[in-house]
Write an enzyme that holds these catalytic residues in place. Sequence first.
Site, short mmCIF file in Angstrom:
data_model
loop_
_atom_site.label_atom_id
_atom_site.label_comp_id
_atom_site.label_asym_id
_atom_site.label_seq_id
_atom_site.Cartn_x
_atom_site.Cartn_y
_atom_site.Cartn_z
N ASP A 2 17.99 -31.84 -35.61
CA ASP A 2 19.13 -31.71 -36.51
C ASP A 2 19.46 -30.22 -36.62
O ASP A 2 18.70 -29.36 -36.16
CB ASP A 2 18.76 -32.28 -37.89
CG ASP A 2 19.95 -32.42 -38.84
OD1 ASP A 2 21.11 -32.36 -38.37
OD2 ASP A 2 19.72 -32.59 -40.05
N HIS A 3 20.60 -29.93 -37.22
CA HIS A 3 20.91 -28.57 -37.63
C HIS A 3 20.75 -28.47 -39.14
O HIS A 3 21.25 -29.32 -39.88
CB HIS A 3 22.36 -28.20 -37.28
CG HIS A 3 22.62 -28.08 -35.82
ND1 HIS A 3 23.73 -28.62 -35.20
CD2 HIS A 3 21.91 -27.49 -34.84
CE1 HIS A 3 23.70 -28.36 -33.91
NE2 HIS A 3 22.59 -27.67 -33.66
N TYR A 56 23.86 -32.66 -41.10
CA TYR A 56 24.14 -34.06 -40.73
C TYR A 56 24.44 -34.21 -39.24
O TYR A 56 25.41 -34.85 -38.86
CB TYR A 56 25.28 -34.64 -41.58
CG TYR A 56 25.12 -34.43 -43.07
CD1 TYR A 56 23.87 -34.53 -43.68
CD2 TYR A 56 26.21 -34.12 -43.87
CE1 TYR A 56 23.71 -34.34 -45.05
CE2 TYR A 56 26.06 -33.93 -45.24
CZ TYR A 56 24.81 -34.03 -45.82
OH TYR A 56 24.66 -33.83 -47.17
N HIS A 57 23.57 -33.60 -38.43
CA HIS A 57 23.71 -33.68 -36.97
C HIS A 57 22.46 -34.26 -36.32
O HIS A 57 21.87 -33.65 -35.43
CB HIS A 57 23.98 -32.28 -36.39
CG HIS A 57 25.21 -31.61 -36.92
ND1 HIS A 57 25.43 -30.25 -36.78
CD2 HIS A 57 26.28 -32.11 -37.57
CE1 HIS A 57 26.59 -29.95 -37.33
NE2 HIS A 57 27.13 -31.05 -37.83
N PRO A 58 22.02 -35.45 -36.73
CA PRO A 58 20.79 -36.01 -36.14
C PRO A 58 21.02 -36.47 -34.71
O PRO A 58 22.09 -36.98 -34.36
CB PRO A 58 20.47 -37.19 -37.06
CG PRO A 58 21.81 -37.64 -37.55
CD PRO A 58 22.61 -36.38 -37.72
#
Length: 537
Positions: free
Chosen positions: A274-275, A448-450
């Site tokens: 993630d980020h 919210y970048h899984p």
Amino acid sequence: MADRLSEDGKNSVIVIEFGGSDIGPLIQMPSALSYPMNMSTYDWGYRTEPEPHLGGRKLAAPRGKVIGGSSSINGMVYVRGHACDFDHWEETGAKGWSHADVLPYFQRMESSHGGEEGVRGSSGPLHVTRGEREIPLFDAFINAGEQAGFGITADYNGTRQEGFGAMERTVWKGRRWSAANAYLKPALNRKNLFVVRGLAEKILFDGTRATGVEIRRGTHTSIVHANREVVLAASAFNSPKLLMLSGIGPANHLREHGIKVLADRPGVGSNLQDHLELYVQQECTQPVSLYSKLDLFSKAMIGAEWLLFKTGLGATNHFEACAFLRSRAGVNYPDIQYHFLPVAIRYDGKLAAKSHGFQAHVGPMRSKSRGEVRLNSPDPKEAPSIKFNYMAHEEDWTDFRHCIRLTREIFGQQAFDAYRGQELAPGTDVQSDDELNAFIAEHVESAYHPCGTCKMGDAKDRMSVVDSECRVIGVKNLRLADSSIFPRITNGNLNGPSIMVGEKASDHILGRDPLAKSNHVPWINPDWETTDRIKKA
């Protein structure tokens, strides 16, 4: 994929969707973006397990539970990723997914408005636009970046990602331009494309051949049969969950839950990435931020203009300026991303300041930390166990401290002199490494970048889950095409590369030759080995 696979009329395509309709201003109005990702109607509502390096905090992990999936609840920021991201994919086993291979698919899917001619797409279904930047703080941010020595890029989705510039978004004619609006809805007029509502509980097999999907509607289960293939596109959380419920995953974990092992694939659910980001927030001394538009009357007026005309402040996601920077000399392409916002506020809509302000969302993009998704139960209705293992590497802390100090340097440039008030967060009293680490541990949030939980790679690699044509290794007639297959996270927001995966996977499923490779050469800072900035002539 539903659009592309049904395009020629030869195939019957069924889309299984548990979520409901995306109709209504909370999803379609771009400026309402903070609402759907905080509503159980549209979001699965997942949270992480206690994160061991963040004091046991449980972080929100939203995913779209609605037509259009997460593209219907995201921030609408459009980033392709850097060319080197995709070259790394190929180097680590995802053959045929280099920058030269994927660029034609980005071009096929885009209708770019204002992007670099010849590098960007001009006739695709996904409209990509830029904001008006009417609030002067946007240009102040870009000018400050140039004053700090980082340079400007005319199109970070074009030849040169590195630098400060205008942010792009999937907004078209004042509306959120989700995968549903761009692809699915126009295709639903076809007689060979259907949407079936239900919770996918498991994939069904005849031996090792996928034959369909068992779905639940209310108290009843039914089976959707597949004549040819089953394709999973259920997110970096739900795709591995469905594979494991169906007997594909780490054998010991499946046995613990009483699930019969069909294919022992230890990589299912692993490699979660993630980020993370922080908000560095500053008071604004002039009344030019969005603060004056946050009262109920102003919101009503903005909403009314949007409902009537699809114009005004309701028609933007407010992310209109950004930057992609390198953290230090010796890093050959950007590893820091900035989103700039002309108000001091959280993603959930909570104010940080009772005054005019502005903020930069900033974070490193290539953390070495890896987490996992596991089953909590063999019950399909149970949420999966999600643990990112954020900040597990000492480098993560070094990188985040650098991000905060770099943001202070940028906000300290002359371009902000007319607007800069006191620092709201972290605050001028937070200076030492220990003080910054404490702030990071308490305030860092997911962007919210899984991705990465079913990584694409060489079939001989035990940790690979899908091969280079998105086929799940160890079984037949089952493919996967979403951000879970990313071997490593890409630069920036993931909606763009996720849609690209769907475009390219569609050609593989249809048995078509891939689009011809591009000969485009991306820009790499010629002085990357000696500086993190642009050398002056």
